[in-house]
Write a protein that holds these residues in place. Structure first.
Motif, PDB file in Angstrom:
ATOM      1  N   ILE A   2       0.862  -1.185   0.000  1.00 31.73           N
ATOM      2  CA  ILE A   2       0.000   0.000   0.000  1.00 31.73           C
ATOM      3  C   ILE A   2       0.897   1.232   0.000  1.00 31.73           C
ATOM      4  CG2 ILE A   2      -1.797   1.282   1.212  1.00 31.73           C
ATOM      5  CD1 ILE A   2      -2.510  -1.375   2.644  1.00 31.73           C
ATOM      6  N   ASP A  17      -0.022  -2.130  -5.042  1.00 28.17           N
ATOM      7  CA  ASP A  17      -1.357  -2.710  -5.174  1.00 28.17           C
ATOM      8  C   ASP A  17      -2.461  -1.700  -4.883  1.00 28.17           C
ATOM      9  OD1 ASP A  17      -0.721  -5.741  -5.503  1.00 28.17           O
ATOM     10  OD2 ASP A  17       0.559  -5.045  -3.870  1.00 28.17           O
ATOM     11  N   ILE A  18      -2.231  -0.834  -3.907  1.00 24.34           N
ATOM     12  CA  ILE A  18      -3.223   0.156  -3.491  1.00 24.34           C
ATOM     13  C   ILE A  18      -2.487   1.464  -3.242  1.00 24.34           C
ATOM     14  CG2 ILE A  18      -4.948   0.766  -1.729  1.00 24.34           C
ATOM     15  CD1 ILE A  18      -5.191  -2.274  -1.137  1.00 24.34           C
ATOM     16  N   ARG A  19      -3.117   2.574  -3.615  1.00 23.17           N
ATOM     17  CA  ARG A  19      -2.514   3.893  -3.409  1.00 23.17           C
ATOM     18  C   ARG A  19      -3.496   4.799  -2.670  1.00 23.17           C
ATOM     19  NH1 ARG A  19      -1.247   1.461  -7.793  1.00 23.17           N
ATOM     20  NH2 ARG A  19      -3.340   1.888  -8.579  1.00 23.17           N
ATOM     21  N   ASN A  27      -8.717   7.579 -10.481  1.00 19.07           N
ATOM     22  CA  ASN A  27      -8.390   6.288  -9.856  1.00 19.07           C
ATOM     23  C   ASN A  27      -6.898   6.021  -9.684  1.00 19.07           C
ATOM     24  OD1 ASN A  27     -11.162   5.522  -9.645  1.00 19.07           O
ATOM     25  ND2 ASN A  27     -11.127   4.968 -11.812  1.00 19.07           N
ATOM     26  N   THR A  46      -7.167   5.631  -4.429  1.00 11.70           N
ATOM     27  CA  THR A  46      -8.540   5.223  -4.124  1.00 11.70           C
ATOM     28  C   THR A  46      -9.179   6.084  -3.046  1.00 11.70           C
ATOM     29  OG1 THR A  46      -7.624   3.515  -2.666  1.00 11.70           O
ATOM     30  CG2 THR A  46      -8.270   2.844  -4.870  1.00 11.70           C
TER      31      THR A  46
END
Length: 293
Positions: free
Chosen positions: A132, A151-153, A208, A211
């Motif tokens: 993350i 994977d995630i920001r 996007n 998130t």
């Protein structure tokens, strides 16, 4: 990296370097939560990137991959921002090369260096442990290469993003151009890459690239840690296999993906973690997972 892999389409993440004395990065591990924080720790230099930074990145992600007590990674920077990108002062001599050797040798050395740098950030994507990215302040150039491999920001409201290489007459070459279209869409990816312009946190969220946007750095850290903990509390076997399944889906057909996940579940479904999930449910307690890929 094995010499032959420089010249193939094989993923560059096979590169291996072992470093014990880190100067650019710090890995804060918590064996109780199974969450590790990978910290860019040179705030006086704006967490800028150079050859030593990328070498450390290769080594530290191998350490993360091989540590069974790490189930999720938070990537963040100390100081005023995540990173200002390349340290051009230190990089310039590597680009111009050595006047004592031939131009072809200089070109070959530059090619190998780029492939090694690609390997460093590719480690994030290929690592089975989810990462993350928590972004505050500047996320410039190589910083975008780095976070698009995550994977995630998440970011705070002061975050600023730019594919700055374009304005420096450099083609972004460490993964941004290969990954960002799948994240923000082709049209906006091309707008960012062809202009090199800055975008703010709200724009990043709208397309996007991130998130969630949080009002300040402290809230970003708090919410990012909660998210990491919620991932780390799941079966590490399932989380890691799920990440690899999602990675596979990025560049394969649906039919190929369905076949792969059928094979994975046939191999891994009957795990101790599955039994523990059922037992914990009936005993009304939190499960204690132990399986890793």
């Amino acid at each position: 990296m094995e010499g032959s892999l420089f010249f193939t389409n094989t993923t560059p993440s096979t590169s291996v370097l072992k470093i014990t004395d880190y100067k650019y990065l710090r890995l804060d591990k918590n064996d109780n939560t199974f969450v590790a924080e990978l910290v860019l720790c040179r705030p006086k230099q704006y967490n800028s990137m150079d050859d030593d930074f990328y070498n450390e990145f290769i080594s530290i992600y191998d350490e993360i991959q091989n540590d069974s007590k790490i189930r999720c990674v938070i990537l963040r920077g100390e100081g005023k921002g995540l990173t200002a990108g390349l340290n051009l002062g230190k990089i310039a001599p590597l680009i111009t090369g050595d006047s004592e050797v031939s131009q072809s040798q200089n070109n070959l050395d530059l090619f190998k260096m780029i492939r090694r740098w690609q390997a460093s950030l590719d480690k994030i994507n290929k690592c089975s442990k989810p990462t993350i990215a928590l972004i505050h302040g500047a996320c410039i150039g190589g910083g975008v290469d780095m976070i698009t491999a995550c994977d995630i920001r998440l970011c705070s409201s002061d975050a600023k993003f730019s594919i700055r290489e374009t304005k420096l007459s450099i083609i972004a070459d460490l993964g941004t151009l290969q990954r960002i279209s799948k994240i923000v869409g082709s049209g906006f990816a091309r707008e960012l890459a062809l202009t090199g312009k800055d975008i703010d946190a709200k724009t990043a969220e709208r397309f996007n690239l991130v998130t969630h946007v949080y009002p300040d750095h402290d809230t970003l850290l708090s919410e990012g840690r909660k998210l990491a903990l919620s991932i780390a509390q799941n079966s590490p076997l399932v989380v890691q296999a799920t990440k690899l399944t999602l990675n596979h889906a990025d560049d394969h057909t649906i039919d190929e993906g369905l076949y792969r996940v059928a094979l994975q579940n046939a191999a891994f479904l009957k795990s101790d973690d599955l039994n523990e999930s059922a037992t914990a449910f009936f005993e009304k307690r939190q499960p204690i997972f132990k399986c890793n890929l």
